[in-house]
Design a protein around this motif. Structure first.
Motif, PDB file in Angstrom:
ATOM      1  N   ASN A  66       0.831  -1.202   0.000  1.00 55.17           N
ATOM      2  CA  ASN A  66       0.000   0.000   0.000  1.00 55.17           C
ATOM      3  C   ASN A  66       0.867   1.254   0.000  1.00 55.17           C
ATOM      4  O   ASN A  66       1.913   1.302   0.649  1.00 55.17           O
ATOM      5  CB  ASN A  66      -0.927   0.006   1.216  1.00 55.17           C
ATOM      6  CG  ASN A  66      -2.270   0.621   0.909  1.00 55.17           C
ATOM      7  OD1 ASN A  66      -2.825   0.389  -0.153  1.00 55.17           O
ATOM      8  ND2 ASN A  66      -2.775   1.416   1.816  1.00 55.17           N
TER       9      ASN A  66
ATOM     10  N   TYR B  59       0.980   5.471   0.588  1.00 52.69           N
ATOM     11  CA  TYR B  59       0.352   6.681   1.129  1.00 52.69           C
ATOM     12  C   TYR B  59       1.109   7.873   0.538  1.00 52.69           C
ATOM     13  O   TYR B  59       2.206   8.208   0.994  1.00 52.69           O
ATOM     14  CB  TYR B  59       0.415   6.704   2.655  1.00 52.69           C
ATOM     15  CG  TYR B  59      -0.265   5.518   3.299  1.00 52.69           C
ATOM     16  CD1 TYR B  59      -1.637   5.519   3.536  1.00 52.69           C
ATOM     17  CD2 TYR B  59       0.457   4.392   3.669  1.00 52.69           C
ATOM     18  CE1 TYR B  59      -2.259   4.430   4.120  1.00 52.69           C
ATOM     19  CE2 TYR B  59      -0.161   3.292   4.255  1.00 52.69           C
ATOM     20  CZ  TYR B  59      -1.515   3.325   4.474  1.00 52.69           C
ATOM     21  OH  TYR B  59      -2.131   2.237   5.048  1.00 52.69           O
TER      22      TYR B  59
ATOM     23  N   LEU C  93      -4.362  10.447   1.890  1.00 51.56           N
ATOM     24  CA  LEU C  93      -4.242   9.477   2.976  1.00 51.56           C
ATOM     25  C   LEU C  93      -5.498   8.626   3.068  1.00 51.56           C
ATOM     26  O   LEU C  93      -5.420   7.407   3.323  1.00 51.56           O
ATOM     27  CB  LEU C  93      -3.996  10.215   4.299  1.00 51.56           C
ATOM     28  CG  LEU C  93      -3.793   9.331   5.540  1.00 51.56           C
ATOM     29  CD1 LEU C  93      -2.578   8.435   5.358  1.00 51.56           C
ATOM     30  CD2 LEU C  93      -3.620  10.196   6.790  1.00 51.56           C
TER      31      LEU C  93
ATOM     32  N   GLY D 290      -5.313   5.887   0.503  1.00 50.52           N
ATOM     33  CA  GLY D 290      -4.435   4.787   0.900  1.00 50.52           C
ATOM     34  C   GLY D 290      -5.051   3.913   1.984  1.00 50.52           C
ATOM     35  O   GLY D 290      -4.942   2.679   1.940  1.00 50.52           O
TER      36      GLY D 290
END
Length: 321
Positions: free
Chosen positions: A36, A38, A207, A210
């Motif tokens: 993942n 961000y 954010l 993500g």
């Protein structure tokens, strides 16, 4: 190695991962690459990277100032008007064959009180003695330190401009600004923080993207047993900006909204002030009202059962107690 659908495993017996051999492949339960990201912004850059040159320039100016201060401490004292005191010749020691005598570092050894010896000793003492006896008007003795001229006003203005540029291009409010606070109104302060606030919202959006992708990956794994994908999509992320708040003004505004908006909405607005969840606050309020009603009923019964002459009503009072 992860792909959107499968996970490939490789093995190597060497510590430097040479001679890697394929082992096996398995279906990925994540239904996506479980790595993942961000992002800080669309360019994937840190906040400082756009002003890195300005930061380096500020560091260099600070370093130059430190070097200047060190040079001031190590400045040479120049004394003019005194003749050279070194009179011995030659300047360097020689052996019986006329060869130079060297020290342990292969440097020639000077003769005591020679011109070279005097100059070397002056340099060690950070002292320069100069002769101006050839002045037709006679020697004019003087003493001064040999230093560079430092433009402190220009250097401070240059550093201030660098700091202002760094703060402006990173949308960072200058909390050391004398006009930043004081008697300014809250609306005026918001205009100064508007750039930083817009940047914060961009970061929150990225954010959130993500975090939601991470939750969906988890939901894909959990869906093996339960279907949670639809529930995860209903998750609402909440961010609370860490900015100064005028609590007194906020409470006054919320009091004015009482009766205009629902209690639940009012408690949601109060949550940032009290730190208590809106649902929990309403639950506490209901319990408080229920307890008040019970206390009122108990007091009413007590007054009805209170005896006047200590007779049979007194027994009812004891039973009520």
């Amino acid at each position: 190695m992860y792909t959107a659908d499968e996970i490939y495993y490789f093995n190597s017996e060497a510590s430097d991962f040479t001679g890697i051999k394929f082992d096996r492949v398995e279906t990925s339960p994540f239904q996506g690459v479980p790595i993942n990201e961000y992002k800080n912004n669309e360019e994937r850059l840190g906040d400082y990277e756009s002003v890195l040159d300005g930061i380096d320039a500020y560091d260099l100016s600070q370093s130059e100032l430190a070097n200047f201060q060190q040079d001031m401490n190590d400045a040479y004292l120049v004394i003019t008007g005194n003749p050279m005191t070194g009179t011995s010749e030659p300047d360097y020691q020689t052996d019986e064959n006329g060869e130079l005598v060297l020290d342990e570092y292969n440097n020639p050894i000077t003769v005591d009180n020679s011109e070279t010896d005097v100059v070397q000793n002056m340099l060690k003492a950070r002292l320069l003695i100069l002769d101006n006896n050839n002045d037709p008007e006679g020697p004019n003795p003087s003493a001064q330190y040999l230093t560079k001229t430092y433009d402190s006003t220009g250097a401070e203005a240059y550093k201030k401009r660098l700091v202002d540029d760094i703060l402006r291009f990173t949308f960072t409010p200058d909390t050391n600004d004398q006009n930043f606070a004081g008697t300014q109104s809250g609306e005026a302060m918001k205009y100064k923080l508007m750039g930083n606030d817009n940047l914060r919202k961009t970061k929150e959006r990225l954010l959130t993207r993500g975090i939601m992708r991470r939750l969906r990956l988890i939901g894909n794994v959990w869906s093996i047993k339960n279907t949670l994908y639809g529930i995860i999509n209903e998750v609402q992320l909440k961010f609370t900006p860490n900015v100064p708040q005028n609590d007194e003004e906020r409470v006054t505004q919320l009091k004015a909204l009482y009766g205009v908006i629902s209690d639940e909405t009012l408690f949601e607005l109060l949550e940032t002030f009290t730190g208590v969840d809106a649902d929990e606050e309403m639950k506490r309020l209901d319990e408080q009202k229920q307890k008040g009603m019970e206390d009122f009923t108990a007091q009413t019964n007590y007054k009805q059962l209170k005896p006047d002459d200590g007779g049979q009503d007194g027994q009812l009072l004891d039973q009520a107690d």
